[in-house]
Enzyme design. Structure first.
Site, short mmCIF file in Angstrom:
data_model
loop_
_atom_site.label_atom_id
_atom_site.label_comp_id
_atom_site.label_asym_id
_atom_site.label_seq_id
_atom_site.Cartn_x
_atom_site.Cartn_y
_atom_site.Cartn_z
N LYS A 40 57.87 25.42 44.31
CA LYS A 40 56.52 24.89 44.36
C LYS A 40 55.75 25.44 45.57
O LYS A 40 56.34 25.69 46.62
CB LYS A 40 56.62 23.36 44.47
N HIS A 99 29.26 28.78 43.36
CA HIS A 99 29.87 28.39 42.09
C HIS A 99 29.00 28.92 40.94
O HIS A 99 27.77 28.80 40.99
CB HIS A 99 29.96 26.86 42.02
N MET A 125 39.38 30.83 45.33
CA MET A 125 40.21 30.36 44.22
C MET A 125 41.24 29.29 44.58
O MET A 125 42.16 29.02 43.82
CB MET A 125 40.93 31.54 43.51
C1 GRF Z 1 32.11 34.26 41.72
O1 GRF Z 1 31.70 34.21 40.39
C2 GRF Z 1 31.95 32.92 42.38
O2 GRF Z 1 30.92 32.17 41.84
C3 GRF Z 1 33.27 32.26 42.11
O3 GRF Z 1 34.22 33.29 42.21
C4 GRF Z 1 33.60 34.53 41.85
C5 GRF Z 1 33.91 35.53 42.93
O4 GRF Z 1 33.46 36.80 42.56
N1 GRF Z 1 33.50 31.18 43.04
P1 GRF Z 1 33.54 38.01 43.59
O5 GRF Z 1 35.01 38.18 43.96
O6 GRF Z 1 32.69 37.68 44.77
O7 GRF Z 1 33.01 39.19 42.83
#
Ligand code: GRF
Length: 186
Positions: A61, A108, A89
């Protein structure tokens, strides 16, 4: 000079937009081999890798508390005035959020409060929306729930797929993030 630290772990297009518009102190990334690491190198932005996989001991985990402790220690070393999440992420832990009240921003890909979470673009399409957009907001304990700083709208076109929609959203995200960060940093 205000210090900006970006947390990103993907392709890094938002990172690039911010790093080209502002002086960025450092990138923190949680995934080895993420393309954003190369983008940081190209721009001479110091990058710190805190690889999530190091915290999945023996395939077990994810040891979130150990990972968060290392991230917090790194942030304390960097002493940011602003922390920008840009495709990090991972949800930040309570301790980190509380250490930087109203100092952490996130982008977002939806018109929050609609479609929080990981599948915002797909969900906007599935819901038959005719428009979507992106939101820059402060990070609080509730995922994608913090006070909104700036939002921009985009039409959804007939035949749009998650990929075509995300492609059109990206430049809008870049513009929105730059404007939002300018607003808060004054
Ligand atoms: C974006 O679409 C943002 O809104 C989300 O993750 C994505 C990151 O894209 N939180 P990038 O790696 O900046 O191209």
């Amino acid at each position: 000079m205000k210090k900006i630290v970006i947390l990103a772990s993907g392709t890094g297009t938002n990172f690039c937009a911010l790093a080209d518009a502002f002086q960025v102190t450092a990138l923190i990334c949680n995934r080895a081999g993420a393309p954003v690491l190369q983008e940081a190198e190209k721009r001479n932005v110091p990058a710190v890798l805190i690889d999530m996989n190091r915290f999945k001991l023996f395939g077990g985990k994810f040891k979130r508390n150990l990972f968060e402790a290392e991230l917090l220690a790194e942030l304390k070393r960097l002493q940011p005035d602003w922390i920008c999440l840009a495709g990090y992420m991972l949800v930040l832990g309570k301790e980190i959020i509380e250490a930087y009240p109203n100092r952490i921003l996130n982008i977002h890909p939806s018109l929050l409060p609609k479609f929080p979470g990981l599948h915002a673009i797909e969900q906007a399409l599935e819901a038959g929306e005719t428009e979507t957009g992106c939101t820059v907001h402060y990070v609080t304990a509730g995922v994608d729930e913090g006070p909104i700083i700036l939002q921009k709208r985009l039409s959804i076109l007939p035949g749009d797929t998650p990929d075509t929609l995300h492609e059109r959203l990206r430049p809008l995200e870049h513009q929105t993030y730059i404007e939002a960060l300018r607003t808060v940093t004054g």
